[in-house]
Design an enzyme around this catalytic site. Structure first.
Site, PDB file in Angstrom:
ATOM      1  N   ARG A 119      -9.241  -0.848  -7.549  1.00 38.99           N
ATOM      2  CA  ARG A 119      -8.087  -0.303  -6.851  1.00 38.99           C
ATOM      3  C   ARG A 119      -8.490   0.065  -5.430  1.00 38.99           C
ATOM      4  O   ARG A 119      -9.618   0.475  -5.167  1.00 38.99           O
ATOM      5  CB  ARG A 119      -7.535   0.940  -7.584  1.00 38.99           C
ATOM      6  CG  ARG A 119      -6.756   0.606  -8.857  1.00 38.99           C
ATOM      7  CD  ARG A 119      -5.459  -0.110  -8.524  1.00 38.99           C
ATOM      8  NE  ARG A 119      -4.591  -0.334  -9.670  1.00 38.99           N
ATOM      9  CZ  ARG A 119      -4.525  -1.467 -10.348  1.00 38.99           C
ATOM     10  NH1 ARG A 119      -5.305  -2.475 -10.025  1.00 38.99           N
ATOM     11  NH2 ARG A 119      -3.679  -1.595 -11.359  1.00 38.99           N
ATOM     12  N   HIS A 171      -4.515  -8.728  -2.650  1.00 37.10           N
ATOM     13  CA  HIS A 171      -4.227  -8.184  -3.980  1.00 37.10           C
ATOM     14  C   HIS A 171      -3.631  -9.260  -4.889  1.00 37.10           C
ATOM     15  O   HIS A 171      -2.580  -9.083  -5.508  1.00 37.10           O
ATOM     16  CB  HIS A 171      -3.278  -6.988  -3.879  1.00 37.10           C
ATOM     17  CG  HIS A 171      -3.362  -6.075  -5.066  1.00 37.10           C
ATOM     18  ND1 HIS A 171      -3.149  -4.717  -4.985  1.00 37.10           N
ATOM     19  CD2 HIS A 171      -3.642  -6.317  -6.381  1.00 37.10           C
ATOM     20  CE1 HIS A 171      -3.268  -4.176  -6.192  1.00 37.10           C
ATOM     21  NE2 HIS A 171      -3.577  -5.125  -7.050  1.00 37.10           N
TER      22      HIS A 171
END
Length: 308
Positions: free
Chosen positions: A223, A271
């Site tokens: 993350r 991402h």
């Protein structure tokens, strides 16, 4: 009973088609169309709407449309309401593909060759056998174990670290804070696959990066909030870290003037390491609905204590 989907509407349309084929008895709605709120029993979302528990007074299950739940504020979810994350086969397969690609790219010096191509420079680097390369995985959940399984076939020396003890064939397993540093010292390519919790926020800082051997590399697919950007830049500029593959950042997208965009030793992706696949995600959701109705354990049930 009805189902509400609140995430990407394009994928939502695929979910709707699959629900119609596989569970036509469950009315399916794509936010902001919610039908009759009192009929909603199941909510799948990337971010939860404010006050959803009042808007949907009879909701029985909440699904994250991703493999994690750090985007949820679990303190605002009633304690008795089950929250399920979708670590489904499509997400797992995508992460295995990306992490394998990234590890092999770093193992075979791809960032250096890309920069040499830009410079018009023809220079070969020594090729090291995979058996002499040490790859360490931070996080030994479903994703971490799947990546380790794939990498094992290349002959890498493999290690894995997690908060709790695991045993995995062909992998040296480490657990807890006290064993983290020993693993880092014996790692040439570090892959971060940790969930975001209060303990893992900012974990990829200067102290951790400097605990790796000089010339080590990083793959960050956990993350964004786990990585100290300046610490990585400093480590790259000093030569302590040789290269990095970064898929997650905070913020997303990065500002236009951020150095990650142009740094010659960073491969940056937006991402995209892994995404929930509608076909397999719907199958898992429907299986969990069946389990819930039968009073059976749920697959991917989130532990409020752990935060994942």
């Amino acid at each position: 009973m009805a189902f509400v989907y609140k995430a990407d509407p394009v994928r939502g349309a695929e979910w709707a088609r699959l629900f119609a084929a596989k569970a036509p008895e469950i009315p399916f709605h794509i936010w902001p169309d919610i039908g009759l709120p009192e009929r909603v029993r199941y909510l799948a979302a990337w971010t939860l709407p404010e006050g959803f528990e009042r808007q949907f007074p009879n909701v029985e299950l909440v699904f994250s449309t991703g493999a994690g739940v750090d985007q949820f504020d679990l303190s605002k979810v009633p304690p008795a309401l089950p929250v399920v994350r979708l670590a489904e086969p499509g997400v797992v397969a995508g992460m295995v593909e990306y992490a394998t690609m990234a590890v092999l790219a770093l193992h075979r010096d791809l960032p250096a060759y890309i920069e040499q191509q830009r410079q018009g420079k023809w220079a070969a680097h020594r090729v090291h056998a995979a058996a002499k390369r040490r790859v360490g995985i931070l996080g030994m959940g479903v994703l971490g174990r799947a990546v380790l399984t794939q990498l094992r076939g290349f002959g890498f020396q493999l290690a894995g670290w997690s908060r709790t003890r695991h045993e995995f064939e062909g992998v040296t397993c480490y657990a807890g804070e006290s064993e983290l540093w020993g693993m880092l010292a014996a790692t040439d390519i570090l892959v971060c696959l940790l969930p975001l919790t209060s303990e893992t926020r900012d974990i990829l800082d200067a102290k951790l990066l400097n605990a790796l051997p000089r010339g080590a590399s990083l793959v960050h697919v956990g993350r964004g909030a786990q990585l100290d950007h300046q610490a990585l830049l400093d480590a790259l500029d000093s030569g302590w870290i040789s290269s990095a593959v970064v898929d997650v950042t905070a913020p997303e997208p990065l500002p236009a003037n951020h150095r990650f965009w142009s740094h010659p030793r960073i491969l940056l992706t937006p991402h995209t390491a892994s995404m929930t696949q509608p076909e397999t995600a719907v199958d898992l959701v429907l299986e969990n609905i069946r389990r819930h109705q039968a009073g059976e354990p749920l697959a991917g049930l989130v532990s409020r204590d752990k935060g994942y």
